[in-house]
Design an enzyme around this catalytic site. Structure first.
Site, PDB file in Angstrom:
ATOM      1  N   ASP A  10       0.858  -1.189   0.000  1.00  0.00           N
ATOM      2  CA  ASP A  10       0.000   0.000   0.000  1.00  0.00           C
ATOM      3  C   ASP A  10       0.890   1.235   0.000  1.00  0.00           C
ATOM      4  O   ASP A  10       2.068   1.164   0.364  1.00  0.00           O
ATOM      5  CB  ASP A  10      -0.921   0.031   1.228  1.00  0.00           C
ATOM      6  N   TYR A  42      -0.801   8.571  -2.484  1.00  0.00           N
ATOM      7  CA  TYR A  42      -0.742   8.351  -3.932  1.00  0.00           C
ATOM      8  C   TYR A  42      -1.966   8.969  -4.631  1.00  0.00           C
ATOM      9  O   TYR A  42      -1.935   9.205  -5.822  1.00  0.00           O
ATOM     10  CB  TYR A  42      -0.764   6.844  -4.230  1.00  0.00           C
ATOM     11  N   GLY A  43      -3.038   9.168  -3.847  1.00  0.00           N
ATOM     12  CA  GLY A  43      -4.348   9.498  -4.430  1.00  0.00           C
ATOM     13  C   GLY A  43      -4.373  10.765  -5.257  1.00  0.00           C
ATOM     14  O   GLY A  43      -5.227  10.933  -6.120  1.00  0.00           O
ATOM     15  N   ASN A  74      -6.354   0.926  -3.556  1.00  0.00           N
ATOM     16  CA  ASN A  74      -7.211   1.134  -4.732  1.00  0.00           C
ATOM     17  C   ASN A  74      -6.540   2.023  -5.767  1.00  0.00           C
ATOM     18  O   ASN A  74      -6.683   1.813  -6.965  1.00  0.00           O
ATOM     19  CB  ASN A  74      -8.527   1.779  -4.307  1.00  0.00           C
ATOM     20  N   THR A  75      -5.816   3.030  -5.279  1.00  0.00           N
ATOM     21  CA  THR A  75      -5.191   3.973  -6.205  1.00  0.00           C
ATOM     22  C   THR A  75      -4.163   3.240  -7.065  1.00  0.00           C
ATOM     23  O   THR A  75      -4.129   3.404  -8.285  1.00  0.00           O
ATOM     24  CB  THR A  75      -4.543   5.127  -5.411  1.00  0.00           C
ATOM     25  N   GLU A 158      -4.215   9.644   8.079  1.00  0.00           N
ATOM     26  CA  GLU A 158      -2.752   9.570   8.221  1.00  0.00           C
ATOM     27  C   GLU A 158      -2.250  10.520   9.313  1.00  0.00           C
ATOM     28  O   GLU A 158      -1.200  10.300   9.887  1.00  0.00           O
ATOM     29  CB  GLU A 158      -2.074   9.909   6.884  1.00  0.00           C
ATOM     30  N   THR A 193      -8.506   1.862   1.063  1.00  0.00           N
ATOM     31  CA  THR A 193      -8.224   0.980   2.198  1.00  0.00           C
ATOM     32  C   THR A 193      -7.969   1.744   3.501  1.00  0.00           C
ATOM     33  O   THR A 193      -7.847   1.143   4.553  1.00  0.00           O
ATOM     34  CB  THR A 193      -7.040   0.059   1.863  1.00  0.00           C
ATOM     35  N   HIS A 194      -7.896   3.076   3.407  1.00  0.00           N
ATOM     36  CA  HIS A 194      -7.796   3.878   4.640  1.00  0.00           C
ATOM     37  C   HIS A 194      -9.165   4.075   5.313  1.00  0.00           C
ATOM     38  O   HIS A 194      -9.238   4.360   6.499  1.00  0.00           O
ATOM     39  CB  HIS A 194      -7.268   5.280   4.321  1.00  0.00           C
TER      40      HIS A 194
HETATM   41  N1  DGL Z   1      -5.108   3.484   0.614  1.00  0.00           N
HETATM   42  C1  DGL Z   1      -5.061   3.938  -0.726  1.00  0.00           C
HETATM   43  C2  DGL Z   1      -6.269   3.463  -1.513  1.00  0.00           C
HETATM   44  O1  DGL Z   1      -6.846   2.485  -1.191  1.00  0.00           O
HETATM   45  C3  DGL Z   1      -5.011   5.421  -0.929  1.00  0.00           C
HETATM   46  C4  DGL Z   1      -4.109   6.207  -0.107  1.00  0.00           C
HETATM   47  C5  DGL Z   1      -3.354   7.230  -0.871  1.00  0.00           C
HETATM   48  O2  DGL Z   1      -3.943   8.187  -1.411  1.00  0.00           O
HETATM   49  O3  DGL Z   1      -2.154   7.043  -0.903  1.00  0.00           O
HETATM   50  O4  DGL Z   1      -6.648   4.051  -2.487  1.00  0.00           O
END
Ligand code: DGL
Length: 273
Positions: A10, A42-43, A74-75, A158, A193-194
């Site tokens: 992740d 990452y989003g 997911n991202t 976070e 997943t957050h």
């Molecule tokens: N946990 C990541 C997801 O499921 C996103 C977190 C992020 O933006 O890095 O998309």
């Protein structure tokens, strides 16, 4: 025999909510978790950047002996998985596999809705990729899918603000935006997943009768099925029930946060990429 753990990746802590359910369902395997905390979130990043970061992390997990890597993000699943599966695996090692979290969820979401209107709450990147509407249409062409990007939710989680009044404000705002798109939405998927950490507040913010789904258990069940259907992969995964955690940022921060996501104490090691 060398350890051949299942890799779980992740951008940061979110994948730990998936790992928690996977280890509960499949405790016999070894797992290696990598959180790219130094470069999270990452989003909000471009396709190219998410792909480049994700590929680098997947290669590292392969180098540690993982025969199979789950993108518990997911991202990364939306922006990098297909290219890695279609272009990179052949070049790196055709016997390795990388799976994501979008397909297992889209395969079953139609089982939960009666109205046929489902809502997706996710990061900007996941929403812009349109991966959920595209994938859901393959399994349930009649479903109507409504999306809402929640750019503040990952930073709230976070930064340990997920229990604060500030979190209530942003959660209510994004849920109202989603529900304004259709009054018939009866199923909402937490497609990040957050977000399970915000579950209590999300449930308070939605009308009674709307089902909220998070991905951990769904992905765990799907991984169990995958291993059953792919004995050649199942045999490669070592089974000593061992866990190792790596972060690209501070191990102290990771251990403090990670326990909340994972539900038990975590001792991580640092990785410089
Ligand atoms: N946990 C990541 C997801 O499921 C996103 C977190 C992020 O933006 O890095 O998309």
């Amino acid at each position: 025999m060398k350890q051949q753990p299942i890799g779980i990746f992740d951008s940061g802590y979110g994948g730990l909510t998936v790992l928690k359910e996977i280890t509960a369902a499949l405790p016999q395997y070894d797992y290696l978790y990598l959180g790219d905390n130094a470069r999270s979130p990452y989003g909000t990043r471009s396709f190219e950047t998410v792909y480049e970061y994700t590929l680098e992390c997947v290669k590292w997990l392969f180098d540690q002996g993982c025969p199979l890597v789950i993108l518990a993000c997911n991202t990364a699943s939306a922006k990098a998985l297909r290219s890695i599966q279609q272009n990179d695996l052949q070049k790196i090692d055709a016997s390795k596999r990388v799976l994501g979290v979008i397909r297992p969820t889209t395969e079953i979401i139609g089982q939960y809705t009666k109205t046929g209107h489902v809502g997706i709450l996710a990061t900007n990147g996941t929403v812009i990729s349109n991966s959920y509407p595209i994938e859901i249409e393959k399994f349930y062409p009649d479903l109507k899918v409504f999306q809402e990007a929640c750019p503040m939710w990952v930073p709230l989680v976070e930064n340990n603000e997920y229990n604060s009044p500030g979190a209530d404000y942003f959660i209510q705002k994004n849920i109202d935006n989603l529900l304004q798109q259709s009054g018939n939405i009866d199923t909402i998927l937490l497609a990040c997943t957050h977000y399970p950490l915000l579950m209590g507040k999300i449930k308070k913010a939605i009308p009674a009768g709307v089902t909220v789904l998070s991905q951990g258990e769904i992905v765990a069940a799907s991984l169990g099925e995958y291993l059953q259907n792919h004995p050649e992969m199942e045999e490669k995964c070592t089974k000593n029930g061992q866990m190792a955690f790596f972060t690209t940022d501070s191990t102290e921060d990771f251990d403090n946060h990670a326990a909340i996501f994972y539900g038990s104490p975590v001792k991580s090691q640092h990785l410089s990429l």
